[in-house]
Design an enzyme around this catalytic site. Structure first.
Site, PDB file in Angstrom:
ATOM      1  N   LEU A 240       4.013  -1.990  -0.404  1.00 17.48           N
ATOM      2  CA  LEU A 240       5.801  -1.351  -0.884  1.00 17.48           C
ATOM      3  C   LEU A 240       6.027  -0.267  -0.052  1.00 17.48           C
ATOM      4  CD1 LEU A 240       3.411   0.050  -4.440  1.00 17.48           C
ATOM      5  CD2 LEU A 240       5.260  -1.368  -3.841  1.00 17.48           C
TER       6      LEU A 240
ATOM      7  N   ALA B  13       4.452   3.076   6.927  1.00 22.73           N
ATOM      8  CA  ALA B  13       4.969   4.273   8.137  1.00 22.73           C
ATOM      9  C   ALA B  13       4.434   4.267   9.084  1.00 22.73           C
ATOM     10  CB  ALA B  13       4.794   5.809   7.070  1.00 22.73           C
ATOM     11  N   SER B  14       3.894   4.938   9.718  1.00 21.72           N
ATOM     12  CA  SER B  14       3.995   4.665  11.417  1.00 21.72           C
ATOM     13  C   SER B  14       1.877   4.813  11.417  1.00 21.72           C
ATOM     14  CB  SER B  14       4.422   5.856  12.327  1.00 21.72           C
ATOM     15  OG  SER B  14       3.198   7.026  11.795  1.00 21.72           O
ATOM     16  N   LEU B  15       1.632   5.591  10.497  1.00 21.42           N
ATOM     17  CA  LEU B  15      -0.410   5.196  10.780  1.00 21.42           C
ATOM     18  C   LEU B  15      -0.787   4.366   9.756  1.00 21.42           C
ATOM     19  CD1 LEU B  15      -1.083   8.400  10.551  1.00 21.42           C
ATOM     20  CD2 LEU B  15      -0.940   7.145  12.690  1.00 21.42           C
TER      21      LEU B  15
ATOM     22  N   VAL C 127       1.492   0.453   2.496  1.00 21.40           N
ATOM     23  CA  VAL C 127       0.948   0.922   1.453  1.00 21.40           C
ATOM     24  C   VAL C 127       0.885  -0.572   0.539  1.00 21.40           C
ATOM     25  CG1 VAL C 127       0.848   2.460  -0.742  1.00 21.40           C
ATOM     26  CG2 VAL C 127       1.026   3.443   1.109  1.00 21.40           C
TER      27      VAL C 127
ATOM     28  N   ASP D  50       4.763  17.976   3.115  1.00 16.93           N
ATOM     29  CA  ASP D  50       5.653  17.451   4.449  1.00 16.93           C
ATOM     30  C   ASP D  50       6.111  16.652   2.728  1.00 16.93           C
ATOM     31  OD1 ASP D  50       7.107  15.674   5.606  1.00 16.93           O
ATOM     32  OD2 ASP D  50       5.659  13.761   4.998  1.00 16.93           O
TER      33      ASP D  50
END
Length: 556
Positions: A126, A129-131, A134, A286
């Site tokens: 879905l 991201a950097s780490l 999902v 965030d």
């Protein structure tokens, strides 16, 4: 001090050195003093272009530097607004890793085949991201879930980069003026704590539980529930929330949507954040528009609890005071609070000039934004002025400013007429009442009693020492200018009060001891002598308190 270049880290050192050379040259010129003979100027376009290149370079260096860029995007005391805006782009999606790598990590973490843990698991993510990334999945009981999986090799890569950054920060702190002012080692330590916490997805699962409890009274705020049995260090599974990011809403778009009560959602979201920051001292740090969804049933869902801001208890009321002063346009008061909560590193700080800059900023913002004050942006600008003046403000203030900036953007999409300062003023008394209620909790009262017990135990010894020094004329007090007669009278009053307090303490202790003696006569089932001592101590104590308060009031 010399940097120690480990062979396996040479390439990372070289990449980081190249980054500094490309993006730190103007600062180096200014620090050496060469800006007096070399004009260092940039147009707005050139600054914007440099900020864009910095963002691109950080992104190309991998997850550690993407996260570092995200941290720097909250540090308005270190970077100008153009750079902060450019670094915001690091929140956007990155290329995903393959399904086979993700499946291998899930099976290793859950210690079972992926088709045993889930009824279905979608191959395409879905979001990425950097780490981590999902994936949508379905449990055996039919529930839809979102499974966040950490990218392979992240911990090893980040630990190596953190070691390199720590070496560079320590070197800059020791040998550069900027390092001595900003303490880069402290920034790296904060970054290390933040990213280490993000690498452990069990903490995110715990944060989901914690914030579900903290925000339970806000019926229009949703926090997804984690599935504890499917949460490990590198995998976190939570209920899937259906909705659309607030970033997809145009400003005021909620006005034309019958399914969304924009003003209600904006007000509830802002109130929830004020509670998080100023009452609980823990907040979702965030809340950019991509992390706040408008759900299909007209609520707001908060996502991604990997980054949490914390505010120590003693700072919370000062932050509330700061926000109220900003909303009221009291620039001098804002400057005083900034100095109080900050750590002044520049001994030559011109306090009046600093106050003037803060006051001018607050007045300018109020005059140019009569309809709607951008509180988040103003907090970030205050942090920038503090940083450039050598006043280090708590990181929680810069995180709060960034969070408020994002909340301002979301609020404008939900309700263009929403007024954050008015909401802060409206909620101020309730927030203070909640703070006082928390301070009167059983644990806080117990802590106070324990501290009082320690004071009572140590008071006689300290009083004896003071009285002995007074009696032998050996008490020394360093005072530049004084009225000797008034000073002696004041000391005598202090000594009398201490002696009286010790005597009252002795009465209370004696009464407590006699309660254990089965002596006659008795009154109300207790030895009469004990009740007499307690009564005498109570009357004398009350009289002493009244006299102290009256004398202090009279002497003002």
């Amino acid at each position: 001090m010399r940097l120690s270049f480990r062979p396996e880290r040479i390439k990372r050192y070289r990449d980081f050195a190249a980054l500094l050379l490309r993006h730190g040259r103007a600062d180096l010129v200014r620090q050496t003093g060469l800006d007096r003979i070399i004009e260092v100027k940039e147009t707005a376009h050139e600054t914007s272009e440099r900020a864009r290149r910095l963002t691109d370079d950080l992104e190309s260096m991998g997850a550690t530097f993407v996260k570092l860029g995200q941290l720097l995007s909250t540090r308005s005391d270190l970077l100008p607004r153009t750079y902060l805006d450019a670094l915001e782009r690091l929140q956007s999606a990155v290329a995903p890793v393959t399904y086979e790598e993700i499946a291998a990590i899930v099976e290793e973490e859950l210690e079972q085949p992926i088709d045993q843990a889930f009824a279905s698991f979608e191959r395409e993510p879905l979001a990425a991201a950097s780490l981590g990334q999902v994936h949508r999945a379905r449990l055996k009981d039919g529930r839809e879930v979102a499974v966040k999986v950490q990218r392979p090799g992240m911990r090893e890569l980040i630990e190596g980069d953190l070691e390199m950054l720590g070496d560079v920060a320590a070197f800059m702190d020791a040998y550069t003026d900027l390092g001595r002012v900003y303490e880069f080692s402290r920034i790296v330590d904060s970054f290390r704590d933040s990213i280490t916490a993000e690498l452990d997805y069990r903490r995110e699962a715990a944060n989901l539980h914690r914030f579900r409890t903290l925000l339970a009274n806000y019926e229009h705020i949703v926090v997804p529930a984690p599935v504890d049995d499917l949460c490990t260090q590198r995998v976190v599974t939570m209920e899937l929330v259906h909705g659309r990011p607030t970033s997809t809403l145009a400003e005021g778009a909620a006005d034309g949507d019958d399914a969304i009560d924009g003003p209600l959602l904006a007000k509830e979201l802002f109130r929830a954040y004020l509670d998080q920051v100023l009452v609980h001292g823990m907040f979702h740090a965030d809340p950019h528009p991509g992390n706040v969804l408008v759900t299909s049933d007209g609520k707001l869902a908060l996502l991604d609890f990997g980054m949490i801001g914390r505010v120590r208890e003693g700072l919370r009321l000062r932050l509330l005071e700061l926000l109220i002063a900003i909303g009221d346009g009291k620039g001098d008061h804002v400057a005083r609070i900034a100095l109080d909560i900050g750590d002044t590193r520049d001994e030559a700080l011109d306090v009046e000039h600093f106050k003037s800059k803060i006051s001018d900023l607050v007045a300018r913002e109020h005059n140019s934004n009569l309809d709607q004050l951008d509180v988040g942006n103003l907090v970030l600008e205050i942090c920038r002025i503090c940083g450039s003046s050598g006043v280090l403000v708590p990181q929680s203030l810069t995180l709060l400013g960034k969070a408020l900036l994002n909340l301002d953007q979301i609020a404008r999409r939900l309700d263009p007429k929403f007024d954050p300062p008015a909401e802060i003023r409206k909620r101020a008394s309730r927030l203070m009442a909640k703070q006082l209620a928390r301070s009167a909790s059983p644990s806080a009262v117990l802590q106070g009693l324990l501290q009082s017990k320690e004071l009572v135990q140590e008071l006689p010894g300290r009083a004896n020492k003071i009285l002995e020094l007074l009696a032998t004329n050996r008490l020394k007090v360093g005072i530049d200018v004084m009225d000797e007669k008034s000073f002696i009278v004041g000391l005598q009053r202090i000594a009398n009060r201490i002696a009286t307090a010790v005597l009252l303490g002795s009465l209370v202790v004696g009464a407590a001891l006699t309660l254990r003696i089965d002596a006659e006569p008795k009154l109300l089932g207790y030895p009469a002598i004990a009740l007499v001592l307690f009564t005498a101590a109570s009357i004398a104590g009350s009289t002493l308190v009244v006299r102290i308060l009256w004398n202090d009031f009279r002497d003002r």
